[in-house]
Design a protein around this motif. Sequence first.
Motif, PDB file in Angstrom:
ATOM      1  N   ASP A 243       1.369  14.739  -0.743  1.00 28.58           N
ATOM      2  CA  ASP A 243       0.279  13.856  -1.146  1.00 28.58           C
ATOM      3  C   ASP A 243      -0.077  12.966   0.045  1.00 28.58           C
ATOM      4  OD1 ASP A 243      -1.066  12.842  -3.861  1.00 28.58           O
ATOM      5  OD2 ASP A 243      -0.680  11.107  -2.564  1.00 28.58           O
ATOM      6  N   ILE A 244      -1.349  12.897   0.391  1.00 31.55           N
ATOM      7  CA  ILE A 244      -1.809  12.121   1.548  1.00 31.55           C
ATOM      8  C   ILE A 244      -2.710  10.992   1.064  1.00 31.55           C
ATOM      9  CG2 ILE A 244      -2.999  12.200   3.784  1.00 31.55           C
ATOM     10  CD1 ILE A 244      -0.489  14.022   3.586  1.00 31.55           C
ATOM     11  N   GLU A 245      -2.502   9.814   1.637  1.00 28.04           N
ATOM     12  CA  GLU A 245      -3.308   8.637   1.288  1.00 28.04           C
ATOM     13  C   GLU A 245      -3.623   7.891   2.581  1.00 28.04           C
ATOM     14  OE1 GLU A 245      -5.304   6.259  -1.351  1.00 28.04           O
ATOM     15  OE2 GLU A 245      -4.023   7.902  -2.031  1.00 28.04           O
ATOM     16  N   TYR A 246      -4.822   7.331   2.663  1.00 26.29           N
ATOM     17  CA  TYR A 246      -5.191   6.486   3.800  1.00 26.29           C
ATOM     18  C   TYR A 246      -4.623   5.090   3.559  1.00 26.29           C
ATOM     19  CZ  TYR A 246      -8.416  10.194   5.155  1.00 26.29           C
ATOM     20  OH  TYR A 246      -8.958  11.401   5.529  1.00 26.29           O
ATOM     21  N   ILE A 247      -3.839   4.611   4.537  1.00 22.87           N
ATOM     22  CA  ILE A 247      -3.133   3.333   4.442  1.00 22.87           C
ATOM     23  C   ILE A 247      -3.408   2.547   5.725  1.00 22.87           C
ATOM     24  CG2 ILE A 247      -0.832   2.258   4.266  1.00 22.87           C
ATOM     25  CD1 ILE A 247      -1.369   3.829   1.787  1.00 22.87           C
ATOM     26  N   THR A 248      -3.478   1.229   5.619  1.00 17.15           N
ATOM     27  CA  THR A 248      -3.652   0.434   6.840  1.00 17.15           C
ATOM     28  C   THR A 248      -2.442   0.649   7.755  1.00 17.15           C
ATOM     29  OG1 THR A 248      -2.683  -1.528   5.818  1.00 17.15           O
ATOM     30  CG2 THR A 248      -5.085  -1.347   5.760  1.00 17.15           C
ATOM     31  N   PRO A 249      -2.692   0.713   9.058  1.00 18.55           N
ATOM     32  CA  PRO A 249      -1.604   1.008   9.997  1.00 18.55           C
ATOM     33  C   PRO A 249      -0.419   0.050   9.902  1.00 18.55           C
ATOM     34  CG  PRO A 249      -3.708   1.251  11.102  1.00 18.55           C
ATOM     35  CD  PRO A 249      -3.993   0.658   9.739  1.00 18.55           C
ATOM     36  N   SER A 250      -0.665  -1.241   9.733  1.00 20.15           N
ATOM     37  CA  SER A 250       0.464  -2.177   9.704  1.00 20.15           C
ATOM     38  C   SER A 250       1.379  -1.906   8.518  1.00 20.15           C
ATOM     39  CB  SER A 250      -0.029  -3.627   9.680  1.00 20.15           C
ATOM     40  OG  SER A 250      -0.825  -3.865   8.531  1.00 20.15           O
ATOM     41  N   ASP A 251       0.815  -1.614   7.357  1.00 19.77           N
ATOM     42  CA  ASP A 251       1.616  -1.317   6.176  1.00 19.77           C
ATOM     43  C   ASP A 251       2.365   0.003   6.364  1.00 19.77           C
ATOM     44  OD1 ASP A 251       1.456  -2.318   2.964  1.00 19.77           O
ATOM     45  OD2 ASP A 251       2.059  -0.238   3.265  1.00 19.77           O
TER      46      ASP A 251
ATOM     47  N   GLU B 148       0.830  -1.213   0.000  1.00 18.02           N
ATOM     48  CA  GLU B 148       0.000   0.000   0.000  1.00 18.02           C
ATOM     49  C   GLU B 148       0.864   1.262   0.000  1.00 18.02           C
ATOM     50  OE1 GLU B 148      -3.506   0.073   2.713  1.00 18.02           O
ATOM     51  OE2 GLU B 148      -2.741  -1.898   3.307  1.00 18.02           O
ATOM     52  N   THR B 149       1.887   1.251   0.844  1.00 16.57           N
ATOM     53  CA  THR B 149       2.775   2.405   0.919  1.00 16.57           C
ATOM     54  C   THR B 149       3.547   2.569  -0.384  1.00 16.57           C
ATOM     55  OG1 THR B 149       2.964   2.118   3.317  1.00 16.57           O
ATOM     56  CG2 THR B 149       4.640   3.477   2.251  1.00 16.57           C
ATOM     57  N   ALA B 150       4.027   1.480  -0.940  1.00 13.03           N
ATOM     58  CA  ALA B 150       4.759   1.541  -2.210  1.00 13.03           C
ATOM     59  C   ALA B 150       3.875   2.126  -3.308  1.00 13.03           C
ATOM     60  CB  ALA B 150       5.241   0.148  -2.611  1.00 13.03           C
TER      61      ALA B 150
ATOM     62  N   ASP C  80      -4.163   4.944   8.763  1.00 11.81           N
ATOM     63  CA  ASP C  80      -3.195   6.018   9.008  1.00 11.81           C
ATOM     64  C   ASP C  80      -3.228   6.940   7.800  1.00 11.81           C
ATOM     65  OD1 ASP C  80      -2.355   4.877  11.375  1.00 11.81           O
ATOM     66  OD2 ASP C  80      -0.405   4.216  10.612  1.00 11.81           O
ATOM     67  N   ARG C  81      -2.804   8.161   8.008  1.00 10.22           N
ATOM     68  CA  ARG C  81      -2.641   9.105   6.898  1.00 10.22           C
ATOM     69  C   ARG C  81      -1.167   9.084   6.499  1.00 10.22           C
ATOM     70  NH1 ARG C  81      -4.888  14.125  10.063  1.00 10.22           N
ATOM     71  NH2 ARG C  81      -3.682  13.015  11.617  1.00 10.22           N
TER      72      ARG C  81
END
Length: 145
Positions: free
Chosen positions: A111-119, A52-54, A94-95
Amino acid sequence: MKVKKWISSLIIVALLALASYWFEQNGEPTDPSSPSDSSVVQLTFPSDRYPETAKHIQDAIAKGESATCTINREQAQENRKESLKGIPTKKGYDRDEWPMAMCKEGGIGADIEYITPSDNRGAGSWVGNQLEDYADGTRVEFMFK
């Protein structure tokens, strides 16, 4: 007999101290980069571990955000505050910011994206560990495998 053990122990301690000094003087540099270094460190981000972060970073770069991060840890708190201003929290997410708050390029307009906290947190920890020995001012280009 006690004197021989004491002398042996003293010799071992002296040899360890000498070896430690030698490795410190002749081993790998402890600061692999400095602000005056004009080169860019390439960091290959593990997309398979933090997908997700990538994806977020790659999408942000495709939209015009910088692929290079100039490390500036002192500015991180202010950058985070500025980049997340007006972006509401979302339960279970997380943002994620790109450029990251620790980058000189971060802050307003990130740039802001909603990502699962673990990722997100795993990726942040991974990046922090990879860059911990680099000085502020070091330029880092994010690559993806």
